[in-house]
Write a protein that holds these residues in place. Structure first.
Motif, PDB file in Angstrom:
ATOM      1  N   GLY A 238      41.233  29.849  34.573  1.00  0.00           N
ATOM      2  CA  GLY A 238      41.992  30.382  35.704  1.00  0.00           C
ATOM      3  C   GLY A 238      41.350  30.046  37.037  1.00  0.00           C
ATOM      4  O   GLY A 238      42.047  29.847  38.051  1.00  0.00           O
ATOM      5  N   SER A 239      40.037  29.947  37.062  1.00  0.00           N
ATOM      6  CA  SER A 239      39.322  29.686  38.316  1.00  0.00           C
ATOM      7  C   SER A 239      39.581  28.289  38.866  1.00  0.00           C
ATOM      8  O   SER A 239      39.423  28.062  40.068  1.00  0.00           O
ATOM      9  CB  SER A 239      37.809  29.870  38.113  1.00  0.00           C
TER      10      SER A 239
ATOM     11  N   SER B  19      46.384  29.970  50.188  1.00  0.00           N
ATOM     12  CA  SER B  19      45.207  30.817  50.400  1.00  0.00           C
ATOM     13  C   SER B  19      45.319  32.120  49.624  1.00  0.00           C
ATOM     14  O   SER B  19      44.321  32.622  49.084  1.00  0.00           O
ATOM     15  CB  SER B  19      45.038  31.106  51.900  1.00  0.00           C
ATOM     16  N   MET B  20      46.532  32.671  49.555  1.00  0.00           N
ATOM     17  CA  MET B  20      46.736  33.889  48.777  1.00  0.00           C
ATOM     18  C   MET B  20      46.509  33.637  47.286  1.00  0.00           C
ATOM     19  O   MET B  20      45.921  34.464  46.587  1.00  0.00           O
ATOM     20  CB  MET B  20      48.147  34.438  49.033  1.00  0.00           C
ATOM     21  N   MET B  21      46.952  32.478  46.793  1.00  0.00           N
ATOM     22  CA  MET B  21      46.730  32.142  45.391  1.00  0.00           C
ATOM     23  C   MET B  21      45.249  31.943  45.091  1.00  0.00           C
ATOM     24  O   MET B  21      44.761  32.331  44.018  1.00  0.00           O
ATOM     25  CB  MET B  21      47.521  30.870  45.038  1.00  0.00           C
ATOM     26  N   VAL B  22      44.511  31.366  46.040  1.00  0.00           N
ATOM     27  CA  VAL B  22      43.067  31.190  45.860  1.00  0.00           C
ATOM     28  C   VAL B  22      42.400  32.546  45.626  1.00  0.00           C
ATOM     29  O   VAL B  22      41.542  32.689  44.744  1.00  0.00           O
ATOM     30  CB  VAL B  22      42.435  30.488  47.086  1.00  0.00           C
ATOM     31  N   TYR B  23      42.798  33.548  46.396  1.00  0.00           N
ATOM     32  CA  TYR B  23      42.196  34.871  46.232  1.00  0.00           C
ATOM     33  C   TYR B  23      42.498  35.469  44.869  1.00  0.00           C
ATOM     34  O   TYR B  23      41.656  36.136  44.265  1.00  0.00           O
ATOM     35  CB  TYR B  23      42.660  35.807  47.356  1.00  0.00           C
ATOM     36  N   GLN B  24      43.707  35.242  44.367  1.00  0.00           N
ATOM     37  CA  GLN B  24      44.040  35.775  43.046  1.00  0.00           C
ATOM     38  C   GLN B  24      43.200  35.109  41.949  1.00  0.00           C
ATOM     39  O   GLN B  24      42.742  35.774  41.020  1.00  0.00           O
ATOM     40  CB  GLN B  24      45.530  35.542  42.746  1.00  0.00           C
ATOM     41  N   CYS B  25      42.988  33.795  42.065  1.00  0.00           N
ATOM     42  CA  CYS B  25      42.355  33.037  40.990  1.00  0.00           C
ATOM     43  C   CYS B  25      40.831  33.013  41.044  1.00  0.00           C
ATOM     44  O   CYS B  25      40.193  32.840  40.002  1.00  0.00           O
ATOM     45  CB  CYS B  25      42.859  31.589  41.006  1.00  0.00           C
ATOM     46  N   VAL B  26      40.239  33.156  42.237  1.00  0.00           N
ATOM     47  CA  VAL B  26      38.783  33.001  42.316  1.00  0.00           C
ATOM     48  C   VAL B  26      38.077  34.342  42.565  1.00  0.00           C
ATOM     49  O   VAL B  26      37.467  34.894  41.643  1.00  0.00           O
ATOM     50  CB  VAL B  26      38.390  31.928  43.353  1.00  0.00           C
ATOM     51  N   PRO B  27      38.165  34.948  43.761  1.00  0.00           N
ATOM     52  CA  PRO B  27      37.515  36.261  43.904  1.00  0.00           C
ATOM     53  C   PRO B  27      38.094  37.315  42.962  1.00  0.00           C
ATOM     54  O   PRO B  27      37.361  38.146  42.424  1.00  0.00           O
ATOM     55  CB  PRO B  27      37.775  36.627  45.378  1.00  0.00           C
TER      56      PRO B  27
ATOM     57  N   LEU C 154      39.487  36.946  39.916  1.00  0.00           N
ATOM     58  CA  LEU C 154      38.996  36.778  38.547  1.00  0.00           C
ATOM     59  C   LEU C 154      37.502  37.078  38.440  1.00  0.00           C
ATOM     60  O   LEU C 154      37.036  37.557  37.406  1.00  0.00           O
ATOM     61  CB  LEU C 154      39.286  35.363  38.049  1.00  0.00           C
ATOM     62  N   PHE C 155      36.748  36.808  39.516  1.00  0.00           N
ATOM     63  CA  PHE C 155      35.322  37.128  39.456  1.00  0.00           C
ATOM     64  C   PHE C 155      35.103  38.631  39.289  1.00  0.00           C
ATOM     65  O   PHE C 155      34.167  39.060  38.600  1.00  0.00           O
ATOM     66  CB  PHE C 155      34.578  36.637  40.699  1.00  0.00           C
ATOM     67  N   MET C 156      35.955  39.450  39.932  1.00  0.00           N
ATOM     68  CA  MET C 156      35.828  40.901  39.755  1.00  0.00           C
ATOM     69  C   MET C 156      35.985  41.272  38.289  1.00  0.00           C
ATOM     70  O   MET C 156      35.260  42.133  37.769  1.00  0.00           O
ATOM     71  CB  MET C 156      36.880  41.622  40.606  1.00  0.00           C
ATOM     72  N   GLY C 157      36.936  40.629  37.616  1.00  0.00           N
ATOM     73  CA  GLY C 157      37.107  40.885  36.188  1.00  0.00           C
ATOM     74  C   GLY C 157      35.938  40.368  35.369  1.00  0.00           C
ATOM     75  O   GLY C 157      35.474  41.038  34.436  1.00  0.00           O
ATOM     76  N   VAL C 158      35.436  39.174  35.714  1.00  0.00           N
ATOM     77  CA  VAL C 158      34.297  38.601  34.999  1.00  0.00           C
ATOM     78  C   VAL C 158      33.062  39.482  35.143  1.00  0.00           C
ATOM     79  O   VAL C 158      32.300  39.680  34.191  1.00  0.00           O
ATOM     80  CB  VAL C 158      34.001  37.173  35.516  1.00  0.00           C
ATOM     81  N   SER C 159      32.842  40.012  36.347  1.00  0.00           N
ATOM     82  CA  SER C 159      31.657  40.851  36.571  1.00  0.00           C
ATOM     83  C   SER C 159      31.698  42.097  35.688  1.00  0.00           C
ATOM     84  O   SER C 159      30.669  42.533  35.157  1.00  0.00           O
ATOM     85  CB  SER C 159      31.537  41.239  38.052  1.00  0.00           C
ATOM     86  N   LEU C 160      32.901  42.673  35.506  1.00  0.00           N
ATOM     87  CA  LEU C 160      33.037  43.849  34.639  1.00  0.00           C
ATOM     88  C   LEU C 160      32.771  43.484  33.176  1.00  0.00           C
ATOM     89  O   LEU C 160      32.010  44.161  32.477  1.00  0.00           O
ATOM     90  CB  LEU C 160      34.442  44.438  34.787  1.00  0.00           C
ATOM     91  N   VAL C 161      33.398  42.387  32.699  1.00  0.00           N
ATOM     92  CA  VAL C 161      33.220  41.969  31.302  1.00  0.00           C
ATOM     93  C   VAL C 161      31.770  41.545  31.052  1.00  0.00           C
ATOM     94  O   VAL C 161      31.209  41.819  29.991  1.00  0.00           O
ATOM     95  CB  VAL C 161      34.190  40.816  30.958  1.00  0.00           C
ATOM     96  N   SER C 162      31.153  40.885  32.037  1.00  0.00           N
ATOM     97  CA  SER C 162      29.783  40.405  31.848  1.00  0.00           C
ATOM     98  C   SER C 162      28.793  41.564  31.712  1.00  0.00           C
ATOM     99  O   SER C 162      27.821  41.472  30.954  1.00  0.00           O
ATOM    100  CB  SER C 162      29.363  39.492  33.002  1.00  0.00           C
ATOM    101  N   ILE C 163      29.033  42.660  32.436  1.00  0.00           N
ATOM    102  CA  ILE C 163      28.164  43.830  32.298  1.00  0.00           C
ATOM    103  C   ILE C 163      28.233  44.373  30.867  1.00  0.00           C
ATOM    104  O   ILE C 163      27.213  44.669  30.238  1.00  0.00           O
ATOM    105  CB  ILE C 163      28.556  44.919  33.317  1.00  0.00           C
TER     106      ILE C 163
END
Length: 460
Positions: free
Chosen positions: A433-434, A263-271, A273-282
């Motif tokens: 990564g997701s 469960s801890m690994m899921v948080y690293q790879c999905v939510p 990485l999405f935080m990083g994607v949201s920044l790059v996508s902007i």
């Protein structure tokens, strides 16, 4: 209202307070910078200070709960939070504001693990999927509402009200906590505070957070790498030390539980990485494709709607499907949504762009709510304070790691490629990564998880 429902309400209110104060201040940066003549790099510490205070206090939460009781810790954290919030709104300089944001973060950092431990102790395994959905709904609402609310307050009143606005809810939460909360199940372990562990652990976390801030801000790669490596070294030292002392800050034996690790690994790879994607996508949508800030911000609407449906799905199906199908579906959906961003080629919002964010919202929330439902299934009630502390440290770090990792990758690619191509390759890496949790899920004993939840449901 039953006692456990009261505890859940108090915890969710505290969680909402923490999240809204994490996100609402960023919209006030221009107004604060103008009022206090501060640079962007210094303004970043308004958020970094809160995040540092929040993250660094979490390791102490389990020991404090054992020492003085969960009720006293929760009430004290709310008082600290209210004090820090009030003083932040009244701050006369940026240094004062950053200091009081750290105090506010310390209060918020105790609210979440202590409240979560109290709540999870009261709910049976088969009931936690619906509880996790409620928690994730709060996690969805806070970042969605905060920027709009903050913008209205700045326009109609002043930047100080982005802090004052949470005071009424904080006072209500304090009153309810005082009236309703009792101490939860305590561990039988006794011992003095592990000062060495506390110092090395907190110093390691601070250097880790500082290193990631250097990577994502105006700092250099050399300094960021130095901070990051020093932080990792101290955390390794903390891990070795914790295994040797009789009363560690929290037990790393909790990581022997495969569900907690997964469960801890899921948080690293999905939510994360999405935080990083949201920044790059902007950056990509506004700079490379010419999308307006309002249009790019509006893309969080389909993300939020899809996330809401994901929470409903998880709450209704987790006990019968187990984590594996939900994680596989969620990982693939988020990966597909990120890859869809690479196909957007024109400047106007399109159905493709809306679908990309909807897929990321659906997949990301399927994974995060499933991970939240799975993490504590094998944890005994008396171990819940330590497990909650470990879980929340990982949750905080996952958001920082995702932003730092994709920012670093983008910066490296920009030294060789144009902006558009660099962003596209960054999206591809994030999509890859997701899907890591989907592969890792095949190592889970999915049948055992389903038996755990459905057998309890039949007995109740």
């Amino acid at each position: 209202m039953s006692y456990r429902s009261k505890v859940a309400v108090v915890y969710l209110l505290g969680f909402f307070l923490d999240l809204i104060n994490m996100f609402i201040s960023t919209v006030a940066y221009p107004a604060i910078g103008q009022a206090m003549h501060a640079s962007v790099a210094k303004l970043a510490w308004i958020s970094n200070g809160y995040l540092c205070g929040l993250t660094l206090i979490i390791p102490l939460s389990a020991w404090l709960t054992q020492r003085v009781g969960a009720r006293r810790v929760f009430l004290t954290s709310l008082i600290l939070f209210i004090t820090g919030t009030t003083a932040s709104g009244l701050a006369g300089s940026l240094d004062q504001l950053i200091f009081w944001r750290i105090v506010q973060g310390i209060g918020g950092g105790l609210l979440i693990p202590v409240g979560q431990a109290l709540t999870w102790q009261l709910y049976a395994k088969h009931e936690r999927a619906r509880l996790s959905s409620a928690v994730m709904l709060v996690a969805l609402l806070a970042p969605a509402l905060s920027p709009a609310l903050g913008g209205v307050l700045i326009l109609t009143l002043s930047w100080r009200w982005v802090f004052f606005v949470s005071l009424p809810l904080a006072v209500v939460t304090l009153v309810l906590a005082f009236a309703w909360l009792q101490d939860g199940v305590r561990s039988s372990k006794k011992g003095t505070l592990d000062i060495t562990g506390l110092l090395t652990g907190c110093a390691g976390l601070f250097l880790l957070l500082s290193g990631m801030s250097e990577f994502t801000g105006s700092g250099g790669m050399i300094r960021g790498s130095a901070f990051l490596l020093s932080g990792i070294a101290l955390l390794l030292l903390f891990s070795v030390h914790s295994r040797r002392v009789t009363s560690p800050l929290f037990s790393f034996g909790l990581l022997s539980d495969p569900l907690m690790r997964f469960s801890m690994m899921v948080y690293q790879c999905v939510p994360g990485l999405f935080m990083g994607v949201s920044l790059v996508s902007i950056l990509y949508l506004q700079t490379s494709l010419g999308l307006s800030p309002a249009a790019s911000g509006a893309l969080m609407i389909p993300w939020s709607v899809a996330s809401f449906f994901a929470l409903l799905i998880t709450g209704k199906t987790f006990n019968y499907l187990g984590p594996r199908p939900l994680i596989i579906a969620g990982s693939l959906l988020q990966g597909a949504g990120i890859l869809m961003l690479t196909l957007v080629t024109h400047s106007e919002p399109s159905l493709l762009l809306i679908c990309a964010f909807a897929l990321m919202g659906l997949g990301g929330s399927l994974c995060s709510s499933t991970a939240q439902s799975s993490a504590f299934l094998n944890i005994a009630p008396e171990e819940m304070p330590e497990a909650s502390a470990l879980w929340n440290i990982n949750r905080q770090l996952s958001f920082c790691f995702g932003v730092a990792l994709l920012s670093l990758l983008l910066n490296l690619l920009l030294s060789h490629l144009p902006l558009r191509e660099a962003c596209l390759w960054t999206f591809c890496a994030a999509a890859a990564g997701s899907v890591i949790p989907a592969l890792l899920s095949f190592r889970l004993n999915n049948r055992r998880v389903k038996t755990l939840t459905t057998s309890e449901e039949k007995m109740s």
